[in-house]
Design a protein around this motif. Structure first.
Motif, PDB file in Angstrom:
ATOM      1  N   ILE A  23       7.278  55.229  34.785  1.00  0.00           N
ATOM      2  CA  ILE A  23       7.452  56.296  33.756  1.00  0.00           C
ATOM      3  C   ILE A  23       8.836  57.075  33.840  1.00  0.00           C
ATOM      4  O   ILE A  23       9.509  57.129  33.103  1.00  0.00           O
ATOM      5  CB  ILE A  23       6.383  57.199  33.495  1.00  0.00           C
ATOM      6  CG1 ILE A  23       6.548  58.182  32.439  1.00  0.00           C
ATOM      7  CG2 ILE A  23       6.125  58.012  34.957  1.00  0.00           C
ATOM      8  CD1 ILE A  23       6.418  57.489  31.099  1.00  0.00           C
ATOM      9  N   LEU A  24       9.172  57.214  35.123  1.00  0.00           N
ATOM     10  CA  LEU A  24      10.436  57.807  35.641  1.00  0.00           C
ATOM     11  C   LEU A  24      11.665  56.963  35.129  1.00  0.00           C
ATOM     12  O   LEU A  24      12.491  57.457  34.518  1.00  0.00           O
ATOM     13  CB  LEU A  24      10.553  58.083  37.082  1.00  0.00           C
ATOM     14  CG  LEU A  24      11.985  58.395  37.515  1.00  0.00           C
ATOM     15  CD1 LEU A  24      12.182  60.073  37.044  1.00  0.00           C
ATOM     16  CD2 LEU A  24      11.865  58.877  38.927  1.00  0.00           C
ATOM     17  N   ALA A  25      11.818  55.553  35.317  1.00  0.00           N
ATOM     18  CA  ALA A  25      12.633  54.620  34.860  1.00  0.00           C
ATOM     19  C   ALA A  25      12.766  54.731  33.380  1.00  0.00           C
ATOM     20  O   ALA A  25      13.734  54.571  32.934  1.00  0.00           O
ATOM     21  CB  ALA A  25      12.317  53.271  35.491  1.00  0.00           C
ATOM     22  N   PHE A  26      11.413  54.856  32.617  1.00  0.00           N
ATOM     23  CA  PHE A  26      11.397  54.676  31.191  1.00  0.00           C
ATOM     24  C   PHE A  26      12.313  55.844  30.749  1.00  0.00           C
ATOM     25  O   PHE A  26      13.266  55.795  29.923  1.00  0.00           O
ATOM     26  CB  PHE A  26       9.997  54.877  30.684  1.00  0.00           C
ATOM     27  CG  PHE A  26       9.959  55.138  29.411  1.00  0.00           C
ATOM     28  CD1 PHE A  26      10.341  54.347  28.168  1.00  0.00           C
ATOM     29  CD2 PHE A  26       9.639  56.603  29.043  1.00  0.00           C
ATOM     30  CE1 PHE A  26      10.144  54.798  27.184  1.00  0.00           C
ATOM     31  CE2 PHE A  26       9.435  56.967  27.673  1.00  0.00           C
ATOM     32  CZ  PHE A  26       9.685  56.183  26.637  1.00  0.00           C
ATOM     33  N   VAL A  27      12.158  57.079  31.174  1.00  0.00           N
ATOM     34  CA  VAL A  27      12.777  58.293  30.885  1.00  0.00           C
ATOM     35  C   VAL A  27      14.293  58.464  30.999  1.00  0.00           C
ATOM     36  O   VAL A  27      15.089  58.744  30.358  1.00  0.00           O
ATOM     37  CB  VAL A  27      12.219  59.766  31.555  1.00  0.00           C
ATOM     38  CG1 VAL A  27      12.746  60.964  31.234  1.00  0.00           C
ATOM     39  CG2 VAL A  27      10.709  59.733  31.190  1.00  0.00           C
ATOM     40  N   ARG A  28      14.779  57.671  32.427  1.00  0.00           N
ATOM     41  CA  ARG A  28      15.897  57.517  32.636  1.00  0.00           C
ATOM     42  C   ARG A  28      16.899  56.643  31.702  1.00  0.00           C
ATOM     43  O   ARG A  28      18.024  57.001  31.405  1.00  0.00           O
ATOM     44  CB  ARG A  28      16.261  57.069  33.899  1.00  0.00           C
ATOM     45  CG  ARG A  28      15.902  58.241  35.237  1.00  0.00           C
ATOM     46  CD  ARG A  28      15.838  57.406  36.492  1.00  0.00           C
ATOM     47  NE  ARG A  28      15.805  58.788  37.679  1.00  0.00           N
ATOM     48  CZ  ARG A  28      15.537  58.609  38.776  1.00  0.00           C
ATOM     49  NH1 ARG A  28      15.618  57.219  39.412  1.00  0.00           N
ATOM     50  NH2 ARG A  28      15.635  59.407  39.575  1.00  0.00           N
ATOM     51  N   GLU A  29      15.836  55.520  31.291  1.00  0.00           N
ATOM     52  CA  GLU A  29      16.559  54.539  30.359  1.00  0.00           C
ATOM     53  C   GLU A  29      16.965  55.218  29.043  1.00  0.00           C
ATOM     54  O   GLU A  29      17.838  54.946  28.287  1.00  0.00           O
ATOM     55  CB  GLU A  29      15.664  53.307  30.278  1.00  0.00           C
ATOM     56  CG  GLU A  29      15.497  52.327  31.537  1.00  0.00           C
ATOM     57  CD  GLU A  29      14.716  51.436  31.414  1.00  0.00           C
ATOM     58  OE1 GLU A  29      13.784  51.454  30.509  1.00  0.00           O
ATOM     59  OE2 GLU A  29      14.463  50.714  32.245  1.00  0.00           O
ATOM     60  N   LEU A  30      16.262  56.076  28.483  1.00  0.00           N
ATOM     61  CA  LEU A  30      16.243  56.666  27.267  1.00  0.00           C
ATOM     62  C   LEU A  30      17.599  57.347  27.156  1.00  0.00           C
ATOM     63  O   LEU A  30      18.273  57.607  26.239  1.00  0.00           O
ATOM     64  CB  LEU A  30      15.071  57.771  26.933  1.00  0.00           C
ATOM     65  CG  LEU A  30      13.816  57.343  26.544  1.00  0.00           C
ATOM     66  CD1 LEU A  30      12.718  58.482  26.490  1.00  0.00           C
ATOM     67  CD2 LEU A  30      13.986  56.487  25.508  1.00  0.00           C
ATOM     68  N   ARG A  31      18.122  57.805  28.368  1.00  0.00           N
ATOM     69  CA  ARG A  31      19.549  58.757  28.152  1.00  0.00           C
ATOM     70  C   ARG A  31      20.596  57.660  27.960  1.00  0.00           C
ATOM     71  O   ARG A  31      21.531  58.028  27.196  1.00  0.00           O
ATOM     72  CB  ARG A  31      19.859  59.040  29.530  1.00  0.00           C
ATOM     73  CG  ARG A  31      21.029  60.221  29.788  1.00  0.00           C
ATOM     74  CD  ARG A  31      21.419  60.466  31.242  1.00  0.00           C
ATOM     75  NE  ARG A  31      22.575  61.139  31.157  1.00  0.00           N
ATOM     76  CZ  ARG A  31      23.095  61.805  32.216  1.00  0.00           C
ATOM     77  NH1 ARG A  31      22.805  61.567  33.452  1.00  0.00           N
ATOM     78  NH2 ARG A  31      24.225  62.442  32.256  1.00  0.00           N
ATOM     79  N   GLN A  32      20.449  56.424  28.195  1.00  0.00           N
ATOM     80  CA  GLN A  32      21.355  55.330  27.807  1.00  0.00           C
ATOM     81  C   GLN A  32      21.339  55.025  26.351  1.00  0.00           C
ATOM     82  O   GLN A  32      22.193  54.191  25.919  1.00  0.00           O
ATOM     83  CB  GLN A  32      20.924  54.038  28.675  1.00  0.00           C
ATOM     84  CG  GLN A  32      21.290  54.482  30.220  1.00  0.00           C
ATOM     85  CD  GLN A  32      22.288  55.196  30.985  1.00  0.00           C
ATOM     86  OE1 GLN A  32      23.218  54.883  30.201  1.00  0.00           O
ATOM     87  NE2 GLN A  32      22.194  56.209  31.740  1.00  0.00           N
ATOM     88  N   GLU A  33      20.342  55.371  25.694  1.00  0.00           N
ATOM     89  CA  GLU A  33      20.114  54.871  24.478  1.00  0.00           C
ATOM     90  C   GLU A  33      20.525  55.956  23.427  1.00  0.00           C
ATOM     91  O   GLU A  33      20.526  57.137  23.759  1.00  0.00           O
ATOM     92  CB  GLU A  33      18.793  54.496  23.977  1.00  0.00           C
ATOM     93  CG  GLU A  33      17.959  53.210  24.667  1.00  0.00           C
ATOM     94  CD  GLU A  33      16.566  53.211  24.469  1.00  0.00           C
ATOM     95  OE1 GLU A  33      16.335  53.868  23.750  1.00  0.00           O
ATOM     96  OE2 GLU A  33      15.864  52.577  25.430  1.00  0.00           O
ATOM     97  N   ASN A  34      20.924  55.505  22.177  1.00  0.00           N
ATOM     98  CA  ASN A  34      21.130  56.459  21.287  1.00  0.00           C
ATOM     99  C   ASN A  34      19.900  56.932  20.496  1.00  0.00           C
ATOM    100  O   ASN A  34      18.873  56.141  20.383  1.00  0.00           O
ATOM    101  CB  ASN A  34      21.959  55.959  20.080  1.00  0.00           C
ATOM    102  CG  ASN A  34      23.443  55.513  20.461  1.00  0.00           C
ATOM    103  OD1 ASN A  34      23.912  56.256  21.183  1.00  0.00           O
ATOM    104  ND2 ASN A  34      23.844  54.164  19.874  1.00  0.00           N
ATOM    105  N   THR A  35      19.688  58.376  20.361  1.00  0.00           N
ATOM    106  CA  THR A  35      18.420  58.911  19.985  1.00  0.00           C
ATOM    107  C   THR A  35      18.133  58.323  18.526  1.00  0.00           C
ATOM    108  O   THR A  35      18.839  58.398  17.660  1.00  0.00           O
ATOM    109  CB  THR A  35      18.371  60.470  19.812  1.00  0.00           C
ATOM    110  OG1 THR A  35      18.963  60.812  21.291  1.00  0.00           O
ATOM    111  CG2 THR A  35      17.193  61.070  19.459  1.00  0.00           C
ATOM    112  N   SER A  36      16.948  57.723  18.323  1.00  0.00           N
ATOM    113  CA  SER A  36      16.690  57.546  17.000  1.00  0.00           C
ATOM    114  C   SER A  36      15.120  57.644  16.950  1.00  0.00           C
ATOM    115  O   SER A  36      14.333  58.083  17.656  1.00  0.00           O
ATOM    116  CB  SER A  36      16.695  55.714  17.026  1.00  0.00           C
ATOM    117  OG  SER A  36      15.754  54.983  18.106  1.00  0.00           O
TER     118      SER A  36
END
Length: 351
Positions: free
Chosen positions: A35-48
């Motif tokens: 779950i930590l990796a999932f949250v960290r990966e969100l930072r690399q994405e454009n918010t949609s």
């Protein structure tokens, strides 16, 4: 003392407990790193909308990590969340803080005094980065004020660099209280300053602390005991040298060159924690080459703006020259005209 502190915590929790959606909390499991990796990966994405939906779908797992994981894992999740400013993270951070406060009554098994202070510093940085504020922070300050001296009374000393780092973070973020600052500065002054070089990072942060107290936290400064005020006076008088002072950028070199053409001395000097590369010490004027404009996060003051404000507060005139503006002046003639007009507009050059 311990029972009194616990009573205060219970009372304050009852009064200030945030209204948040309580999801079911399961026993902590090895799913935490995922779950930590999932949250960290969100930072690399454009918010949609899709990423928001995925974030909300994993809400119970995120909350579980914040509530029942080992404290270092909770702090890692908090840091990851604090970087997601376009996501609904406020309630998660408040949930974290409420649970974290309950762990602070004593050092955990294997936890050092420095780790406790560094953990609190991490929490302050995360809340500042996310722009989340809450009255419950007062309980964090109270822990420093009350329990840090109690821990030291049991024979454990807070290292000077750790105390300075935490005090600097509290003042720089504006998340502080006068009693907590006093406790940390008392811990810091036990270490002789002669043990640190004139370019030591600890001395730089002490210089920042002194400047912040003198300019931004005058009421806190006035509340400090004589020995701490004397210590700050010594800090202010000590020489600090920032190696960046001698490192020119294209902007600082060219700006100094054109200013000298018009009789401006363009000298280098240190003023408190600040390196001034293009200044006139006699007239107390500084031209600040700002190599990149940095926008403040949710209204937070950026470093160049704070530097300008501090210089002006202690009687200097400061003029920021931004790299993007300078680059638009593509020719030598246009840059010379820009500098000349800047001097004339501020009555620093006779017409």
């Amino acid at each position: 003392m311990r029972s009194a502190w616990q009573g205060v915590c219970r009372t304050m929790h009852a009064l200030m407990k945030p209204v948040v959606l309580r999801l079911s909390v399961r026993t902590y499991s090895s799913k935490g790193p995922g779950i930590l990796a999932f949250v960290r990966e969100l930072r690399q994405e454009n918010t949609s909308q899709e990423s928001l939906d995925r974030f909300n779908h994993r809400g119970s797992s995120i909350q579980n990590e914040l509530l029942v994981a080992p404290v270092p894992d909770r702090l890692a999740m908090l840091e990851a969340l604090s970087n997601l400013r376009s996501y609904p993270i406020t309630n998660f951070m408040l949930i974290f803080l409420e649970a974290y406060l309950e762990t602070l009554h004593s050092l955990c098994d294997g936890e050092t005094f420095s780790e406790r202070a560094d953990g609190i510093r991490s929490v302050l940085l995360c809340f500042n980065r996310a722009g989340v504020t809450t009255e419950q922070m007062r309980l964090l300050y109270a822990h420093i004020e009350t329990d840090f001296p109690a821990i030291e009374a049991m024979g454990t000393t807070l290292p000077m660099p750790t105390a300075v780092n935490l005090c600097h973070t509290m003042l720089a973020t504006g998340l502080s209280s006068a009693p907590a600052v006093q406790v940390l500065l008392r811990a810091a002054l036990r270490e002789p300053l002669m043990h640190f070089s004139d370019s030591a990072p600890e001395l730089r942060k002490l210089k920042f602390i002194e400047m912040l107290l003198r300019v931004d936290f005058l009421s806190t400064l006035e509340s400090l005991p004589p020995e701490v005020l004397e210590y700050l006076s010594v800090v202010r008088s000590l020489r600090y040298y920032d190696p960046e002072l001698r490192r020119d950028t294209g902007l600082s070199y060219q700006l100094a060159y054109f200013l000298r053409k018009h009789g401006f001395p363009a000298k280098r000097m240190m003023l408190g924690p600040y390196a001034l590369k293009v200044s006139d010490p006699e007239l107390r004027i500084n031209f600040e080459p700002v190599d990149r404009r940095k926008s403040a996060l949710r209204g937070r003051e950026n470093p160049s703006a704070r530097k300008a404000r501090h210089l002006e507060a202690i009687g200097w005139r400061n003029f920021n020259v931004h790299a993007d503006v300078w680059q638009e002046l593509e020719t030598r003639t246009r840059r010379a005209d820009f500098v000349r007009n800047l001097l004339k507009e501020n009555e620093l050059l006779e017409t």
